[in-house]
Enzyme design. Structure first.
Site, PDB file in Angstrom:
ATOM      1  CG  ASP A  27       4.287   0.242   1.823  1.00 30.85           C
ATOM      2  OD1 ASP A  27       3.776  -0.882   1.826  1.00 30.85           O
ATOM      3  OD2 ASP A  27       3.905   1.166   2.564  1.00 30.85           O
ATOM      4  CG  ASP A  76       5.924  -1.679   5.109  1.00 30.09           C
ATOM      5  OD1 ASP A  76       5.290  -2.240   6.024  1.00 30.09           O
ATOM      6  OD2 ASP A  76       5.453  -0.756   4.415  1.00 30.09           O
ATOM      7  CG  ASP A  93      -0.218   0.039   2.541  1.00 31.13           C
ATOM      8  OD1 ASP A  93       0.961  -0.381   2.604  1.00 31.13           O
ATOM      9  OD2 ASP A  93      -0.808   0.506   3.534  1.00 31.13           O
TER      10      ASP A  93
END
Length: 337
Positions: free
Chosen positions: A34, A269, A29
């Site tokens: 990310d 992440d 996302d």
């Protein structure tokens, strides 16, 4: 061993063959963390990223897709296919993280060079997941760093999907009832609790989970972070730009009650990605069955650790508790070269 061989063909042109490369399928996302995880994977010499699937979460699905393409352009890797996926959770309303990641999910930088949406694949992310897993049975490592909506939809469309992938790495959930969105809910799971429930109860492949508490308990020093961003490279300049918004947010939160993570750099992440890339990264874990609470007023979206085996589940997951942060530092450094 780097995992790559280089040879010249009869025309004298250099060609590259990946030997023993880990095949990754990444579901994101795409916010700032990310982007960090993606750049980490793209720089790893033993990794082949087969595709990137996009999901709602840190921002709208449109922004997420655009952000992934922007990261790939920065890394000169636009040949990797990007697939647009779920735009909303299975139930309920969308939740975004614009306060931390910016409205666009990538720091609201005014002068970023975003590729056009024409660079997106026409295939839906869920269908791409099923196809890629079928084309490489037992070889694909799936790394999920956002809400698990795409994974839940893939399972519902093909119940054999988990048997076709090699392993699953998740950034999400919690192990001590500590939330970062609600009192007991970690963001990715709280964005789509039903999807998290479906995945944790329906996937029976080897599964490792990087929880919210695990990431901040293994945070990196701010001195490393400042040095990391100080390099004069295209990728470091890009990371500095997209991180400025979240850095300002973190500075405002410093000293606030409960904001433990402001004591250090927590590239959430990247922990799950590092575990997928390097099997020796995780040094300790809890092995148990898990589930997700769906109905609690204060606990909806909270991950449940079945330490007493009351759920009588056969499938158990590995919940990361300790890791080699020096290896994470090395992977992050490589990502910005």
């Amino acid at each position: 061993m780097s995992g790559r061989w280089v040879f010249s063909d009869i025309r004298g042109e250099g060609q590259e063959i990946r030997a023993m490369a880990k095949k990754l399928l990444v579901d994101v996302d795409c916010g700032v963390d990310d982007a960090q995880a993606l750049m980490l994977a793209l720089a790893a010499p033993n990794v082949e990223v087969l595709g990137i699937t996009c999901c709602h979460g840190n921002s709208t699905i449109e922004n997420v897709c655009r952000n992934v393409l922007c990261v790939l352009k920065c890394c000169n890797r636009l040949e990797i296919p990007v697939f647009c996926g779920a735009s909303r959770p299975l139930l309920g309303k969308n939740i975004h993280a614009s306060e931390y990641h910016g409205v666009d999910g990538l720091g609201d930088v005014p002068d970023l060079d975003f590729p056009g949406v024409e660079a997106l694949s026409k295939e839906h992310a869920v269908l791409a997941m099923l196809r890629i897993a079928s084309e490489h049975p037992g070889q694909v490592t799936l790394v999920a760093t956002g809400p698990l909506t795409n994974l839940a939809l893939a399972l519902n469309m093909d119940p054999t999907f988990p048997q076709k992938i090699k392993s699953l790495f998740i950034m999400g959930g919690n192990m001590e009832s500590r939330g970062n969105l609600t009192a007991c809910g970690e963001f990715n799971f709280a964005c789509d609790p039903e999807a998290a429930y479906i995945v944790l109860n329906g996937f029976d492949c080897p599964t490792q989970i990087s929880t919210w508490e695990f990431t901040y308990k293994n945070m990196l020093p701010w001195t490393f972070y400042n040095e990391w961003l100080s390099k004069n490279t295209q990728k470091a300049n890009f990371m500095r730009k997209i991180s400025a918004h979240s850095d300002a947010y973190t500075e405002r939160c410093t000293g606030k009650s409960g904001q433990v993570w402001t004591e250090g750099f927590v590239p959430c992440d990247s922990y799950a990605m590092a575990a997928a890339i390097d099997e020796s990264f995780v040094t300790d874990f809890i092995h148990c069955a898990v589930s997700v609470e769906l109905n609690g007023t204060l606990t909806r979206g909270m991950m449940i650790l079945d330490l007493q085996e009351t759920l009588k589940k056969k499938h158990k997951v590995f919940i990361m508790t300790k890791c080699d942060t020096e290896k994470l530092k090395c992977l992050l450094k490589e990502a910005l070269k």
